[in-house]
Design a protein around this motif. Structure first.
Motif, PDB file in Angstrom:
ATOM      1  N   GLY A  12       0.815  -1.206   0.000  1.00  0.00           N
ATOM      2  CA  GLY A  12       0.000   0.000   0.000  1.00  0.00           C
ATOM      3  C   GLY A  12       0.852   1.261   0.000  1.00  0.00           C
ATOM      4  O   GLY A  12       2.008   1.252  -0.422  1.00  0.00           O
ATOM      5  N   ASN A  13       0.274   2.346   0.483  1.00  0.00           N
ATOM      6  CA  ASN A  13       0.946   3.641   0.458  1.00  0.00           C
ATOM      7  C   ASN A  13       1.558   4.017   1.801  1.00  0.00           C
ATOM      8  O   ASN A  13       1.887   5.177   2.025  1.00  0.00           O
ATOM      9  CB  ASN A  13      -0.045   4.732   0.047  1.00  0.00           C
ATOM     10  N   THR A  14       1.707   3.059   2.695  1.00  0.00           N
ATOM     11  CA  THR A  14       2.236   3.349   4.026  1.00  0.00           C
ATOM     12  C   THR A  14       3.754   3.261   4.028  1.00  0.00           C
ATOM     13  O   THR A  14       4.337   2.346   3.457  1.00  0.00           O
ATOM     14  CB  THR A  14       1.663   2.349   5.056  1.00  0.00           C
ATOM     15  N   ALA A  15       4.379   4.233   4.692  1.00  0.00           N
ATOM     16  CA  ALA A  15       5.825   4.215   4.899  1.00  0.00           C
ATOM     17  C   ALA A  15       6.096   4.549   6.359  1.00  0.00           C
ATOM     18  O   ALA A  15       5.355   5.308   6.989  1.00  0.00           O
ATOM     19  CB  ALA A  15       6.510   5.223   3.994  1.00  0.00           C
ATOM     20  N   TYR A  16       7.142   3.986   6.896  1.00  0.00           N
ATOM     21  CA  TYR A  16       7.558   4.267   8.272  1.00  0.00           C
ATOM     22  C   TYR A  16       8.819   5.122   8.209  1.00  0.00           C
ATOM     23  O   TYR A  16       9.747   4.824   7.468  1.00  0.00           O
ATOM     24  CB  TYR A  16       7.826   2.970   9.031  1.00  0.00           C
ATOM     25  N   LEU A  17       8.821   6.200   8.971  1.00  0.00           N
ATOM     26  CA  LEU A  17       9.930   7.146   8.946  1.00  0.00           C
ATOM     27  C   LEU A  17      10.645   7.175  10.286  1.00  0.00           C
ATOM     28  O   LEU A  17      10.008   7.137  11.338  1.00  0.00           O
ATOM     29  CB  LEU A  17       9.430   8.559   8.640  1.00  0.00           C
ATOM     30  N   SER A  18      11.965   7.277  10.244  1.00  0.00           N
ATOM     31  CA  SER A  18      12.753   7.579  11.433  1.00  0.00           C
ATOM     32  C   SER A  18      12.951   9.084  11.409  1.00  0.00           C
ATOM     33  O   SER A  18      13.665   9.608  10.560  1.00  0.00           O
ATOM     34  CB  SER A  18      14.098   6.871  11.389  1.00  0.00           C
ATOM     35  N   VAL A  19      12.283   9.784  12.316  1.00  0.00           N
ATOM     36  CA  VAL A  19      12.242  11.240  12.275  1.00  0.00           C
ATOM     37  C   VAL A  19      12.917  11.824  13.505  1.00  0.00           C
ATOM     38  O   VAL A  19      12.703  11.361  14.623  1.00  0.00           O
ATOM     39  CB  VAL A  19      10.778  11.739  12.214  1.00  0.00           C
ATOM     40  N   GLY A  20      13.723  12.859  13.283  1.00  0.00           N
ATOM     41  CA  GLY A  20      14.237  13.664  14.374  1.00  0.00           C
ATOM     42  C   GLY A  20      13.326  14.871  14.516  1.00  0.00           C
ATOM     43  O   GLY A  20      12.920  15.468  13.520  1.00  0.00           O
ATOM     44  N   ALA A  21      12.954  15.219  15.745  1.00  0.00           N
ATOM     45  CA  ALA A  21      12.058  16.352  15.966  1.00  0.00           C
ATOM     46  C   ALA A  21      12.485  17.091  17.225  1.00  0.00           C
ATOM     47  O   ALA A  21      12.848  16.471  18.223  1.00  0.00           O
ATOM     48  CB  ALA A  21      10.627  15.868  16.097  1.00  0.00           C
ATOM     49  N   TRP A  22      12.462  18.425  17.153  1.00  0.00           N
ATOM     50  CA  TRP A  22      12.753  19.236  18.334  1.00  0.00           C
ATOM     51  C   TRP A  22      12.079  20.583  18.219  1.00  0.00           C
ATOM     52  O   TRP A  22      11.744  21.036  17.137  1.00  0.00           O
ATOM     53  CB  TRP A  22      14.254  19.396  18.557  1.00  0.00           C
ATOM     54  N   TYR A  23      11.841  21.197  19.377  1.00  0.00           N
ATOM     55  CA  TYR A  23      11.196  22.501  19.461  1.00  0.00           C
ATOM     56  C   TYR A  23      12.224  23.539  19.864  1.00  0.00           C
ATOM     57  O   TYR A  23      12.977  23.355  20.809  1.00  0.00           O
ATOM     58  CB  TYR A  23      10.058  22.461  20.491  1.00  0.00           C
ATOM     59  N   ASN A  24      12.257  24.656  19.136  1.00  0.00           N
ATOM     60  CA  ASN A  24      13.142  25.775  19.455  1.00  0.00           C
ATOM     61  C   ASN A  24      12.277  26.864  20.082  1.00  0.00           C
ATOM     62  O   ASN A  24      11.521  27.546  19.386  1.00  0.00           O
ATOM     63  CB  ASN A  24      13.845  26.277  18.195  1.00  0.00           C
ATOM     64  N   ALA A  25      12.376  27.036  21.381  1.00  0.00           N
ATOM     65  CA  ALA A  25      11.546  28.003  22.101  1.00  0.00           C
ATOM     66  C   ALA A  25      11.849  29.442  21.690  1.00  0.00           C
ATOM     67  O   ALA A  25      10.968  30.301  21.735  1.00  0.00           O
ATOM     68  CB  ALA A  25      11.739  27.836  23.607  1.00  0.00           C
ATOM     69  N   GLU A  26      13.074  29.718  21.270  1.00  0.00           N
ATOM     70  CA  GLU A  26      13.443  31.080  20.861  1.00  0.00           C
ATOM     71  C   GLU A  26      12.732  31.506  19.580  1.00  0.00           C
ATOM     72  O   GLU A  26      12.323  32.653  19.442  1.00  0.00           O
ATOM     73  CB  GLU A  26      14.952  31.195  20.681  1.00  0.00           C
ATOM     74  N   THR A  27      12.582  30.587  18.637  1.00  0.00           N
ATOM     75  CA  THR A  27      11.954  30.926  17.353  1.00  0.00           C
ATOM     76  C   THR A  27      10.486  30.504  17.296  1.00  0.00           C
ATOM     77  O   THR A  27       9.754  30.963  16.427  1.00  0.00           O
ATOM     78  CB  THR A  27      12.690  30.248  16.186  1.00  0.00           C
ATOM     79  N   GLY A  28      10.076  29.574  18.169  1.00  0.00           N
ATOM     80  CA  GLY A  28       8.715  29.053  18.129  1.00  0.00           C
ATOM     81  C   GLY A  28       8.522  28.025  17.028  1.00  0.00           C
ATOM     82  O   GLY A  28       7.399  27.728  16.640  1.00  0.00           O
ATOM     83  N   HIS A  29       9.603  27.452  16.522  1.00  0.00           N
ATOM     84  CA  HIS A  29       9.535  26.482  15.428  1.00  0.00           C
ATOM     85  C   HIS A  29       9.734  25.063  15.934  1.00  0.00           C
ATOM     86  O   HIS A  29      10.578  24.816  16.798  1.00  0.00           O
ATOM     87  CB  HIS A  29      10.614  26.759  14.385  1.00  0.00           C
ATOM     88  N   ILE A  30       8.977  24.145  15.343  1.00  0.00           N
ATOM     89  CA  ILE A  30       9.234  22.720  15.500  1.00  0.00           C
ATOM     90  C   ILE A  30      10.055  22.311  14.285  1.00  0.00           C
ATOM     91  O   ILE A  30       9.676  22.589  13.143  1.00  0.00           O
ATOM     92  CB  ILE A  30       7.927  21.908  15.550  1.00  0.00           C
ATOM     93  N   HIS A  31      11.175  21.661  14.516  1.00  0.00           N
ATOM     94  CA  HIS A  31      12.037  21.186  13.435  1.00  0.00           C
ATOM     95  C   HIS A  31      11.814  19.687  13.243  1.00  0.00           C
ATOM     96  O   HIS A  31      11.728  18.944  14.216  1.00  0.00           O
ATOM     97  CB  HIS A  31      13.509  21.417  13.783  1.00  0.00           C
ATOM     98  N   LEU A  32      11.718  19.260  12.002  1.00  0.00           N
ATOM     99  CA  LEU A  32      11.563  17.854  11.644  1.00  0.00           C
ATOM    100  C   LEU A  32      12.643  17.501  10.637  1.00  0.00           C
ATOM    101  O   LEU A  32      12.872  18.242   9.677  1.00  0.00           O
ATOM    102  CB  LEU A  32      10.186  17.595  11.031  1.00  0.00           C
ATOM    103  N   THR A  33      13.295  16.363  10.838  1.00  0.00           N
ATOM    104  CA  THR A  33      14.357  15.954   9.929  1.00  0.00           C
ATOM    105  C   THR A  33      14.388  14.438   9.774  1.00  0.00           C
ATOM    106  O   THR A  33      13.909  13.716  10.649  1.00  0.00           O
ATOM    107  CB  THR A  33      15.729  16.464  10.428  1.00  0.00           C
TER     108      THR A  33
END
Length: 64
Positions: A12-33
């Motif tokens: 099917g169309n399902t994929a599993y990702l190994s994702v890095g995620a973090w929140y930067n409180a100074e900018t208010g951004h969530i980063h995904l990689t």
């Protein structure tokens, strides 16, 4: 990148990702990689004017 993206064994169309995620409180951004990709990095934020605006995602991340 092979380590970051894996197709579902069920097909099917399902994929599993190994994702890095973090929140930067100074900018208010969530980063995904994808850590092993060498190219994928994006951000999301609550600024409705920004192209990466996803207020609900940010609220869920911060537990509001």
């Amino acid at each position: 990148m092979v380590d970051d993206i894996r197709k579902s064994e069920k097909g099917g169309n399902t994929a599993y990702l190994s994702v890095g995620a973090w929140y930067n409180a100074e900018t208010g951004h969530i980063h995904l990689t994808l850590p092993h990709s060498g190219w994928f990095h994006t951000t999301v934020n609550a600024d409705e004017e920004a192209s990466g605006a996803t207020p609900t995602c940010l609220e869920n991340w911060l537990g509001h």
